[in-house]
Each structure stands twice: as C-alpha cells, then as structure tokens.
Scaffold this motif. Structure first.
Motif, PDB file in Angstrom:
ATOM      1  N   PHE A 118       0.806  -1.225   0.000  1.00  0.00           N
ATOM      2  CA  PHE A 118       0.000   0.000   0.000  1.00  0.00           C
ATOM      3  C   PHE A 118       0.834   1.269   0.000  1.00  0.00           C
ATOM      4  N   MET A 119       1.955   1.280   0.708  1.00  0.00           N
ATOM      5  CA  MET A 119       2.728   2.508   0.826  1.00  0.00           C
ATOM      6  C   MET A 119       3.692   2.712  -0.329  1.00  0.00           C
ATOM      7  N   THR A 120       4.192   1.643  -0.921  1.00  0.00           N
ATOM      8  CA  THR A 120       5.217   1.678  -1.960  1.00  0.00           C
ATOM      9  C   THR A 120       6.510   2.290  -1.408  1.00  0.00           C
ATOM     10  N   PRO A 121       7.634   2.036  -2.049  1.00  0.00           N
ATOM     11  CA  PRO A 121       8.897   2.595  -1.555  1.00  0.00           C
ATOM     12  C   PRO A 121       8.953   4.118  -1.648  1.00  0.00           C
ATOM     13  N   TYR A 122       8.101   4.691  -2.453  1.00  0.00           N
ATOM     14  CA  TYR A 122       8.083   6.146  -2.584  1.00  0.00           C
ATOM     15  C   TYR A 122       7.660   6.812  -1.271  1.00  0.00           C
ATOM     16  N   CYS A 123       6.712   6.202  -0.572  1.00  0.00           N
ATOM     17  CA  CYS A 123       6.175   6.785   0.664  1.00  0.00           C
ATOM     18  C   CYS A 123       6.778   6.187   1.933  1.00  0.00           C
ATOM     19  N   GLN A 124       7.232   4.951   1.869  1.00  0.00           N
ATOM     20  CA  GLN A 124       7.742   4.270   3.065  1.00  0.00           C
ATOM     21  C   GLN A 124       8.741   3.206   2.624  1.00  0.00           C
ATOM     22  N   ASN A 125       9.928   3.226   3.208  1.00  0.00           N
ATOM     23  CA  ASN A 125      10.919   2.227   2.863  1.00  0.00           C
ATOM     24  C   ASN A 125      11.247   1.394   4.105  1.00  0.00           C
ATOM     25  N   PRO A 126      10.637   0.211   4.223  1.00  0.00           N
ATOM     26  CA  PRO A 126      10.856  -0.621   5.402  1.00  0.00           C
ATOM     27  C   PRO A 126      12.318  -0.983   5.655  1.00  0.00           C
ATOM     28  N   LEU A 127      13.116  -1.117   4.590  1.00  0.00           N
ATOM     29  CA  LEU A 127      14.520  -1.476   4.781  1.00  0.00           C
ATOM     30  C   LEU A 127      15.274  -0.363   5.493  1.00  0.00           C
ATOM     31  N   LEU A 128      14.938   0.875   5.222  1.00  0.00           N
ATOM     32  CA  LEU A 128      15.581   1.989   5.916  1.00  0.00           C
ATOM     33  C   LEU A 128      15.084   2.121   7.353  1.00  0.00           C
ATOM     34  N   LEU A 129      13.965   1.478   7.660  1.00  0.00           N
ATOM     35  CA  LEU A 129      13.408   1.494   9.017  1.00  0.00           C
ATOM     36  C   LEU A 129      13.845   0.279   9.826  1.00  0.00           C
ATOM     37  N   GLY A 130      14.670  -0.598   9.227  1.00  0.00           N
ATOM     38  CA  GLY A 130      15.216  -1.732   9.961  1.00  0.00           C
ATOM     39  C   GLY A 130      14.692  -3.100   9.560  1.00  0.00           C
ATOM     40  N   ALA A 131      13.754  -3.159   8.615  1.00  0.00           N
ATOM     41  CA  ALA A 131      13.245  -4.456   8.164  1.00  0.00           C
ATOM     42  C   ALA A 131      14.319  -5.182   7.361  1.00  0.00           C
ATOM     43  N   ASP A 132      14.232  -6.499   7.339  1.00  0.00           N
ATOM     44  CA  ASP A 132      15.158  -7.318   6.567  1.00  0.00           C
ATOM     45  C   ASP A 132      14.667  -7.543   5.143  1.00  0.00           C
ATOM     46  N   ILE A 133      13.341  -7.577   4.989  1.00  0.00           N
ATOM     47  CA  ILE A 133      12.723  -7.830   3.688  1.00  0.00           C
ATOM     48  C   ILE A 133      11.552  -6.870   3.515  1.00  0.00           C
ATOM     49  N   ALA A 134      11.468  -6.289   2.322  1.00  0.00           N
ATOM     50  CA  ALA A 134      10.284  -5.518   1.936  1.00  0.00           C
ATOM     51  C   ALA A 134       9.658  -6.244   0.757  1.00  0.00           C
ATOM     52  N   MET A 135       8.381  -6.572   0.888  1.00  0.00           N
ATOM     53  CA  MET A 135       7.661  -7.285  -0.160  1.00  0.00           C
ATOM     54  C   MET A 135       6.628  -6.341  -0.750  1.00  0.00           C
ATOM     55  N   HIS A 136       6.459  -6.420  -2.068  1.00  0.00           N
ATOM     56  CA  HIS A 136       5.481  -5.582  -2.756  1.00  0.00           C
ATOM     57  C   HIS A 136       4.685  -6.421  -3.740  1.00  0.00           C
ATOM     58  N   SER A 137       3.376  -6.250  -3.705  1.00  0.00           N
ATOM     59  CA  SER A 137       2.555  -6.762  -4.790  1.00  0.00           C
ATOM     60  C   SER A 137       2.516  -5.642  -5.817  1.00  0.00           C
ATOM     61  N   LEU A 138       3.295  -5.767  -6.868  1.00  0.00           N
ATOM     62  CA  LEU A 138       3.396  -4.712  -7.877  1.00  0.00           C
ATOM     63  C   LEU A 138       2.113  -4.577  -8.686  1.00  0.00           C
ATOM     64  N   THR A 139       1.239  -5.560  -8.546  1.00  0.00           N
ATOM     65  CA  THR A 139      -0.049  -5.532  -9.223  1.00  0.00           C
ATOM     66  C   THR A 139      -0.897  -4.359  -8.745  1.00  0.00           C
ATOM     67  N   LYS A 140      -0.664  -3.924  -7.535  1.00  0.00           N
ATOM     68  CA  LYS A 140      -1.504  -2.875  -6.942  1.00  0.00           C
ATOM     69  C   LYS A 140      -1.003  -1.491  -7.342  1.00  0.00           C
ATOM     70  N   TYR A 141      -0.687  -0.659  -6.399  1.00  0.00           N
ATOM     71  CA  TYR A 141      -0.425   0.756  -6.634  1.00  0.00           C
ATOM     72  C   TYR A 141       0.795   1.053  -7.481  1.00  0.00           C
ATOM     73  N   MET A 142       1.843   0.272  -7.357  1.00  0.00           N
ATOM     74  CA  MET A 142       3.065   0.591  -8.097  1.00  0.00           C
ATOM     75  C   MET A 142       2.875   0.413  -9.595  1.00  0.00           C
ATOM     76  N   ASN A 143       1.875  -0.355  -9.987  1.00  0.00           N
ATOM     77  CA  ASN A 143       1.689  -0.592 -11.415  1.00  0.00           C
ATOM     78  C   ASN A 143       0.304  -0.203 -11.920  1.00  0.00           C
ATOM     79  N   GLY A 144      -0.492   0.422 -11.134  1.00  0.00           N
ATOM     80  CA  GLY A 144      -1.785   0.866 -11.634  1.00  0.00           C
ATOM     81  C   GLY A 144      -2.918  -0.117 -11.420  1.00  0.00           C
ATOM     82  N   HIS A 145      -2.751  -1.076 -10.566  1.00  0.00           N
ATOM     83  CA  HIS A 145      -3.771  -2.044 -10.166  1.00  0.00           C
ATOM     84  C   HIS A 145      -4.350  -2.815 -11.346  1.00  0.00           C
ATOM     85  N   THR A 146      -3.842  -3.955 -11.586  1.00  0.00           N
ATOM     86  CA  THR A 146      -4.272  -4.984 -12.533  1.00  0.00           C
ATOM     87  C   THR A 146      -3.747  -4.819 -13.954  1.00  0.00           C
ATOM     88  N   ASP A 147      -2.894  -3.833 -14.225  1.00  0.00           N
ATOM     89  CA  ASP A 147      -2.307  -3.755 -15.560  1.00  0.00           C
ATOM     90  C   ASP A 147      -1.309  -4.880 -15.775  1.00  0.00           C
TER      91      ASP A 147
END
Length: 169
Positions: A118-147
């Motif tokens: 939901f946040m995408t790396p543009y708005c929130q970067n979990p790795l910079l906040l200490g997470a080990d893995i950031a997972m993204h469903s690119l199908t959603k916001y980063m790609n325009g939802h279902t394109d």
C-alpha cells in the motif's frame, strides 16, 4: 542492485505475482519454525500461512502488533520470522516498523518481513526502518492495479537474498 549512496545497497527479486513473493519469503522457513504475523495482514497472506500451519510445516501466531510491546510475549525459541503489513489490507491498521525492528535486533535469528504494497517505496521504505525484507505486490499501486501481475522482494541482507534466489530458481 540499487545504490543508496552510503547505505547498504538493496537487492531485489521479482516474481509472477505478489502471492508468489509471499510464498518465496515463507520458503525461507524450515519445518517446525514459528512465524509471528500481524493479525491484520492481507487475506491471501493469512490464508497461505494458515494452510502452512495446518499442514504442520510451520507454526504461526497472529498477533495485534500495533502495540509493539506485545511482540516479545509471543517470541518462541523456534521463531524465525515476523511478518507485518502497514498499513494493512483492508483495515488500514498501522504498525511502527522501526520499533518492531529495534526489538528484533535482540534476536539475530529472526528476520522481519514487511508487506509494503500500500505505501510503496516512494512513501515508506521498510529497509531503511530496519526491516530485513520488503515485499510488494506490484499488481496494486506501483503498477496501476491490474495492468500487470507481479511481485517483488527487496533486501539489504546478502544471506537472505542468496536464499531467495535459490527459491526463485
């Protein structure tokens, strides 16, 4: 590899879907391992991890981690992963990623995975906040939802990256 200047580079892998990325992260766990999941994760993630638990592949605890102090109460000797999603789908509940990551620094055998769809790396970067893995469903916001149907995993941990490459192959 993405160069972040003086920070550790991020390593990324792509998958045919967000669900495939979830499965890849889960494959880092061994039979008998325990995972703590935020109780408000995406339904598909919850269902898949519940099936893994029902098949006795891994043990799963669903915990409301909005109060990050609850985390240590649920850590077991065999806990290997904490999976959070913030904001969560569909409830939009929020978790303090940095606070959870700070707690897990005391437990080097446990990795923190964050679904950042939901946040995408543009708005929130979990790795910079200490997470080990950031997972993204690119199908959603980063790609325009279902394109396009696609998922991605980013990490700055070489060991996790190498293991994820094996799973991806």
């Amino acid at each position: 590899m993405i160069d972040c200047g003086s920070r550790t580079p991020f390593l990324a892998l792509v998958y045919p879907s967000g669900t495939c990325a979830v499965v890849a992260v889960t494959q880092l766990l061994q039979a008998g391992d325990h995972a703590i999941l935020f109780d408000s994760v995406y339904h598909g993630t919850r269902t898949y991890l519940s099936i893994c638990s029902d098949l006795e592949r891994i043990n799963v605890s669903f915990v409301d981690l909005r109060d990050h102090h609850q985390l240590e109460k649920h850590i077991r000797d065999n806990t290997k992963m904490v999976w959070i999603e913030t904001p969560s789908n569909p409830t939009m509940k929020m978790i303090d990623i940095a606070a959870v990551a700070a707690i897990l620094k005391k437990y080097p055998d446990i990795f923190l995975a964050v679904d950042n769809t939901f946040m995408t790396p543009y708005c929130q970067n979990p790795l910079l906040l200490g997470a080990d893995i950031a997972m993204h469903s690119l199908t959603k916001y980063m790609n325009g939802h279902t394109d396009v149907l696609m998922g991605a995993i980013a990490t700055s941990n070489d060991t996790l990256y190498e293991k994820l490459q094996v799973v991806q192959a």
